[in-house]
Design a protein around this motif. Structure first.
Motif, mmCIF file in Angstrom:
data_model
loop_
_atom_site.group_PDB
_atom_site.id
_atom_site.type_symbol
_atom_site.label_atom_id
_atom_site.label_comp_id
_atom_site.label_asym_id
_atom_site.label_seq_id
_atom_site.Cartn_x
_atom_site.Cartn_y
_atom_site.Cartn_z
ATOM 1 N N ASN A 66 -26.926 69.975 12.772
ATOM 2 C CA ASN A 66 -27.401 68.612 13.031
ATOM 3 C C ASN A 66 -28.838 68.531 13.528
ATOM 4 N N ASN A 97 -36.246 60.511 14.873
ATOM 5 C CA ASN A 97 -37.378 60.839 14.006
ATOM 6 C C ASN A 97 -38.121 59.551 13.628
ATOM 7 N N ARG A 128 -35.163 66.794 11.301
ATOM 8 C CA ARG A 128 -34.116 66.908 10.286
ATOM 9 C C ARG A 128 -33.417 65.560 10.187
ATOM 10 N N ASP A 129 -33.591 64.932 9.053
ATOM 11 C CA ASP A 129 -33.000 63.616 8.826
ATOM 12 C C ASP A 129 -33.419 62.643 9.940
ATOM 13 N N GLU A 130 -32.489 62.134 10.716
ATOM 14 C CA GLU A 130 -32.792 61.084 11.694
ATOM 15 C C GLU A 130 -33.283 61.620 13.030
#
Length: 391
Positions: free
Chosen positions: A306, A326, A353-355
């Protein structure tokens, strides 16, 4: 002193790696810094505020509420590759079971136990019912070339099979380990059309759920055999049963039995034994422990599901770790607050990473009183942690 709560029986080969002067490890510890788990479900469990990380001694993390952990800044680790050899060996066994009617033959021979002296003659007369093709010279399609897929592909080639691999996201490390004899498929459909055997080694996600379905089965050779020791949901169960009953497919070997599959005569159902070896349990436990220790002691992240991989060698006496959403200008706000407090930054790394994003910030001074609280009030910051260099 870091507190580690264990759930399930964790291999002593892993637990013994924790230095006892720095870690307290038990199954009933309140307010742990980290949880080490194998297969028990953590869904519905209320995590304490002290929890910073969860390590799964295995690859799959569907027993962990990952989204909830992310929202709280709890890093979730897994151990990809720790059980790779165990799964590879079972895949090779499944390949042979799918080809030769070994299980049926064994079951038939056992039924002769009351025949006494007649057994040898009956075996010679009846063995012709249990013939099956050799794998040498046949084509196997390996879908997913991660830690397990690469090992399966290489060993299948060593057994004399023609191997086609498909993985649009293959890592550089995996590519280096792949035998030069493995042919690369441009498309999944191209692999399926040529393969006598297909083996799956990809994670289950929204994009891979039902990866093999009726449309894909129509592309495949009549009598093709499928091996799935990765995740049951990768194959549309109702549609593969239909393909097996119609004899479009020859055999389906899976590590994820259901009542419907057990009722289908062309299936071989294994009771989820992919990682069930003492060596795999030892390897996964050791990997999980190493990852927890590095994270708790230095803040470095490796093999998180995650949060981004993030590592910075610590050369300064103090380290600040910040988990944030992010969104723009987060690093600017963090460094502005530190500059205002007279904190000199010696090194900084920020990955996302992603959000979510993760920051490792090394400083020459400890945070003065109130600075941590000031950081925690910034909109978008989820968690703040400090580490002083351990001598």
């Amino acid at each position: 002193m870091f507190r580690i709560r264990t759930i399930n029986k964790i291999s002593s080969d892993g637990l013994d790696l924790f230095p006892r002067d720095l870690y307290e490890v038990a199954s009933d510890l309140p307010n742990p810094d980290a949880i080490l788990v194998r297969s028990d479900s953590l869904h519905g469990i209320e995590f304490p505020q002290t929890l910073k990380a969860i390590a799964r001694a295995g690859a799959g993390v569907n027993n962990i509420p990952v989204a909830q952990c992310s929202e709280r800044g709890v890093v979730v680790f897994n151990t990809p590759g720790g059980n790779a050899n165990a799964v590879k060996e079972l895949t090779i066994a499944a390949l042979l079971l799918a080809s030769r009617t070994i299980l049926e033959g064994i079951a038939w021979v056992r039924s002769l136990k009351e025949k006494a002296d007649e057994v040898p003659e009956l075996v010679e007369k009846g063995k012709g019912r249990f013939t099956g093709p050799e794998i040498r010279g046949k084509t196997i399609g390996v879908i997913g070339l991660g830690a397990v897929g690469v090992m399966v592909a290489n060993d299948a080639a060593a057994l004399g099979m023609k191997v086609i691999g498909y993985d649009p996201y293959i890592s550089v490390e995996a590519a280096w380990n792949l035998s030069r004899h493995i042919e690369r498929a441009e498309t999944l459909e191209g692999l399926l059309a040529r393969a006598d055997y297909v083996t799956l080694h990809v994670p289950l996600s929204d994009t891979t759920k039902g990866l093999l379905d009726a449309e894909k089965f129509r592309i495949m050779k009549k009598g093709a055999r499928i091996i799935n020791l990765a995740r049951g949901g990768l194959v549309n169960e109702a549609e593969i049963i239909e393909a097996l009953v119609s004899e479009k497919l020859g055999v389906y070997v899976t590590d994820f039995p259901t009542a419907e599959l057990l009722a289908c005569p062309r299936t071989i159902c294994i009771p989820h034994l992919g990682a069930s070896t003492p060596e795999a349990e030892d390897n996964c436990a050791a990997m999980a422990v190493h990852q927890l220790m590095e994270f708790l002691e230095s803040g470095n992240i490796k093999n998180s599901v995650n949060f981004p991989r993030c590592r910075l060698e610590q050369r300064a006496p103090c380290r600040l770790l910040v988990v944030n959403r992010n969104i723009p200008n987060m690093v600017g706000q963090i460094t502005t607050i530190l500059a205002g407090a007279g904190i000199n930054i010696t090194d900084l790394i920020n990955h996302h990473r992603d959000e979510y994003a993760y920051n490792i910030i090394d400083t020459e001074q400890r945070l003065p009183p109130g600075v941590r609280e000031q950081l925690e009030k910034v909109e978008g910051i989820i968690r703040v942690r400090t580490i002083e260099q351990i001598e």
